[in-house]
Scaffold this active site. Structure first.
Site, mmCIF file in Angstrom:
data_model
loop_
_atom_site.group_PDB
_atom_site.id
_atom_site.type_symbol
_atom_site.label_atom_id
_atom_site.label_comp_id
_atom_site.label_asym_id
_atom_site.label_seq_id
_atom_site.Cartn_x
_atom_site.Cartn_y
_atom_site.Cartn_z
ATOM 1 N N SER A 127 57.653 43.356 -9.573
ATOM 2 C CA SER A 127 56.668 43.883 -10.269
ATOM 3 C C SER A 127 57.502 44.348 -11.404
ATOM 4 O O SER A 127 58.464 44.963 -11.596
ATOM 5 C CB SER A 127 56.041 45.120 -9.666
ATOM 6 O OG SER A 127 55.410 46.238 -10.421
ATOM 7 N N TYR A 152 56.175 52.884 -4.807
ATOM 8 C CA TYR A 152 55.740 51.583 -4.872
ATOM 9 C C TYR A 152 57.001 50.511 -5.657
ATOM 10 O O TYR A 152 57.552 49.553 -5.221
ATOM 11 C CB TYR A 152 54.644 51.246 -5.721
ATOM 12 C CG TYR A 152 54.363 49.757 -6.016
ATOM 13 C CD1 TYR A 152 53.820 48.860 -5.131
ATOM 14 C CD2 TYR A 152 54.390 49.529 -7.562
ATOM 15 C CE1 TYR A 152 53.505 47.435 -5.515
ATOM 16 C CE2 TYR A 152 53.962 48.244 -7.831
ATOM 17 C CZ TYR A 152 53.829 46.991 -6.881
ATOM 18 O OH TYR A 152 53.296 45.884 -7.398
HETATM 19 P P1 NAD Z 1 46.064 42.827 -3.660
HETATM 20 O O1 NAD Z 1 45.928 44.106 -2.951
HETATM 21 O O2 NAD Z 1 44.665 42.426 -4.117
HETATM 22 O O3 NAD Z 1 46.536 41.767 -2.583
HETATM 23 C C1 NAD Z 1 47.395 42.017 -1.466
HETATM 24 C C2 NAD Z 1 47.083 41.675 -0.015
HETATM 25 O O4 NAD Z 1 47.985 41.953 0.851
HETATM 26 C C3 NAD Z 1 45.849 42.233 0.363
HETATM 27 O O5 NAD Z 1 44.749 41.426 0.578
HETATM 28 C C4 NAD Z 1 46.318 43.139 1.661
HETATM 29 O O6 NAD Z 1 45.158 43.226 2.572
HETATM 30 C C5 NAD Z 1 47.396 42.200 2.080
HETATM 31 N N1 NAD Z 1 48.390 43.022 2.814
HETATM 32 C C6 NAD Z 1 48.816 44.331 2.761
HETATM 33 N N2 NAD Z 1 49.820 44.772 3.481
HETATM 34 C C7 NAD Z 1 49.800 43.768 4.335
HETATM 35 C C8 NAD Z 1 50.507 43.882 5.804
HETATM 36 N N3 NAD Z 1 51.182 44.600 6.141
HETATM 37 N N4 NAD Z 1 50.321 42.524 6.356
HETATM 38 C C9 NAD Z 1 49.537 41.563 6.048
HETATM 39 N N5 NAD Z 1 48.721 41.751 4.776
HETATM 40 C C10 NAD Z 1 48.875 42.634 3.987
HETATM 41 O O7 NAD Z 1 47.237 42.631 -4.705
HETATM 42 P P2 NAD Z 1 47.361 41.580 -5.883
HETATM 43 O O8 NAD Z 1 46.885 42.349 -7.294
HETATM 44 O O9 NAD Z 1 46.639 40.156 -5.541
HETATM 45 O O10 NAD Z 1 48.985 41.693 -6.015
HETATM 46 C C11 NAD Z 1 49.707 40.658 -5.376
HETATM 47 C C12 NAD Z 1 51.125 40.731 -5.334
HETATM 48 O O11 NAD Z 1 51.647 40.962 -6.621
HETATM 49 C C13 NAD Z 1 51.277 42.129 -4.638
HETATM 50 O O12 NAD Z 1 52.852 42.042 -3.883
HETATM 51 C C14 NAD Z 1 51.703 43.004 -5.925
HETATM 52 O O13 NAD Z 1 52.431 44.206 -5.426
HETATM 53 C C15 NAD Z 1 52.247 42.101 -6.866
HETATM 54 N N6 NAD Z 1 51.818 42.687 -8.257
HETATM 55 C C16 NAD Z 1 50.558 42.809 -8.576
HETATM 56 C C17 NAD Z 1 50.344 43.139 -9.947
HETATM 57 C C18 NAD Z 1 48.912 43.180 -10.507
HETATM 58 O O14 NAD Z 1 48.693 43.460 -11.713
HETATM 59 N N7 NAD Z 1 47.714 42.661 -9.824
HETATM 60 C C19 NAD Z 1 51.379 43.511 -10.813
HETATM 61 C C20 NAD Z 1 52.739 43.481 -10.282
HETATM 62 C C21 NAD Z 1 52.771 43.006 -9.154
#
Ligand code: NAD
Length: 337
Positions: A127, A152
């Site tokens: 991130s 985070y």
């Molecule tokens: P999201 O919350 O929509 O998706 C994450 C998924 O992981 C969820 O469906 C959740 O149920 C699952 N999850 C969480 N803990 C779990 C566990 N212990 N076991 C199994 N599944 C689990 O998030 P997103 O926006 O799709 O982000 C995806 C990735 O990208 C993440 O790692 C997030 O930190 C990273 N990220 C996202 C953004 C953004 O702007 N969306 C920015 C930077 C980084």
């Protein structure tokens, strides 16, 4: 190719899995379907994948070592795209246990699975928040990322360090993608794009933190998925430029690389709100609030390294991306425009 996609019911995971299926990969989607931030949306995303040829789903908590071991044994993946996490900087300050368990212990099980099965390449989501208190924009991977301001962000940086150690010790090719504020259809309900859209359409005030003095680099989800797939297809290699005497934080002699993935533009929050008003054809009511703990003031990605590694460039303007988001939002929630 069998590809494990973790976090498949999540925003980016659903889009990435759909793209992998379209190109003919078999996707083993993993998610624990926990209730944060929106269990209904997770279920709806999953339904879009279920029934598609080549897709199977495992409801598994990644932090469960024996469940993850069994998953890797049964599915023998060639590639792993790790997107599961407890996202949300402010949420992590309220629920540090859940955040560290999912983001660090969970990632450790993924690394272990990849090591034991000699997976060809692991790509994981890091991130922009790892840049923490850094203020020199645009952020470049060569900058130190040692001053996180949320739990985070600290877990994401810990993931990068764990990934490097696994890559160094076991010569496992691993690539980290530092994602910058991803938005688009099926986006997360806890993120500003979604919350602001809902508030404008319901004529409620928008909570605008730090009196609006925030800057973000927004990245459209299709562009992010394109970057992730291009990275997945090009396993990390050691960098020949790396020198141990003066180590560049962005380079290594282990097959581990880290890349920024961002739209590349620094958009002031108030400009973003004005664009959203224009796209929705409605005026926003603004409620100005102080800076929130865990937030950073500004983000902007330099993506030169990613461009020279894969040729990737973002394709979607913020205006086009917001229009597509708004169309999806109104359609999904049955809002007339
Ligand atoms: P999201 O919350 O929509 O998706 C994450 C998924 O992981 C969820 O469906 C959740 O149920 C699952 N999850 C969480 N803990 C779990 C566990 N212990 N076991 C199994 N599944 C689990 O998030 P997103 O926006 O799709 O982000 C995806 C990735 O990208 C993440 O790692 C997030 O930190 C990273 N990220 C996202 C953004 C953004 O702007 N969306 C920015 C930077 C980084």
């Amino acid at each position: 190719m069998n590809v494990i996609v973790t976090g498949v019911a999540g925003f980016i995971g659903m889009h990435a899995a759909a793209r992998l299926l379209e190109r003919g990969d078999r996707v083993i989607g993993v998610d624990d379907l926990n209730p944060y931030p929106d269990p209904v949306l997770k279920q709806a995303r999953l339904e879009r994948l279920q029934g598609r040829g080549g897709f199977s789903f495992e409801r598994t908590d990644m932090a469960d070592a024996s469940a993850m071991e069994s998953l890797f044994d049964r599915t023998a993946p060639g590639l792993v795209l790790h997107l599961a996490a407890r996202p949300g900087v402010r949420e992590s300050l309220d629920h540090p246990q859940a955040c560290v368990t999912a983001n660090v212990t969970g990632f450790l099980q993924v690394l272990e699975g990849c090591r034991r099965h000699g997976v060809g390449h692991l790509v994981y989501a890091s991130s922009s928040s790892v840049y923490g208190t850094n203020t020199r924009l645009p952020f470049e991977e060569s900058q130190a990322a040692d001053h996180p301001v949320s739990i985070y962000a600290a877990t994401k940086r810990a993931d990068e360090l764990l990934a490097h150690a696994y890559s160094e010790a076991f010569r496992l090719p691993i690539t980290g993608a530092r994602l910058f504020t991803v938005y688009g259809p099926w986006g997360r309900s806890d993120m500003a794009v979604y919350r602001f859209t809902r508030a404008i359409l319901e004529n409620r005030p928008l909570d605008i933190y730090n009196e609006g003095q925030l800057v973000r680099d927004f990245t459209y989800v299709d562009d992010v998925v394109a970057a992730l797939l291009e990275l997945l297809d090009k396993p990390a290699t050691p960098s020949h430029r790396f020198g141990r005497a003066h180590p560049d934080p962005a380079e290594s002699d282990a097959p581990h690389r880290v890349f920024n993935v961002g739209g590349g533009q620094a958009v002031p929050l108030l400009e973003f709100v004005a664009l959203l008003e224009q796209v929705l054809g409605r005026a926003a009511r603004r409620r100005y609030l102080p800076m929130q703990s865990g937030d950073v003031h500004a983000t902007q990605a330099c993506c030169d390294r990613l461009h020279s590694w894969t040729g990737w460039q973002p394709q979607t303007t913020l205006e086009d991306g917001l229009r597509r988001f708004a169309e999806w939002f109104c359609d999904y929630h049955g809002v007339a425009r």
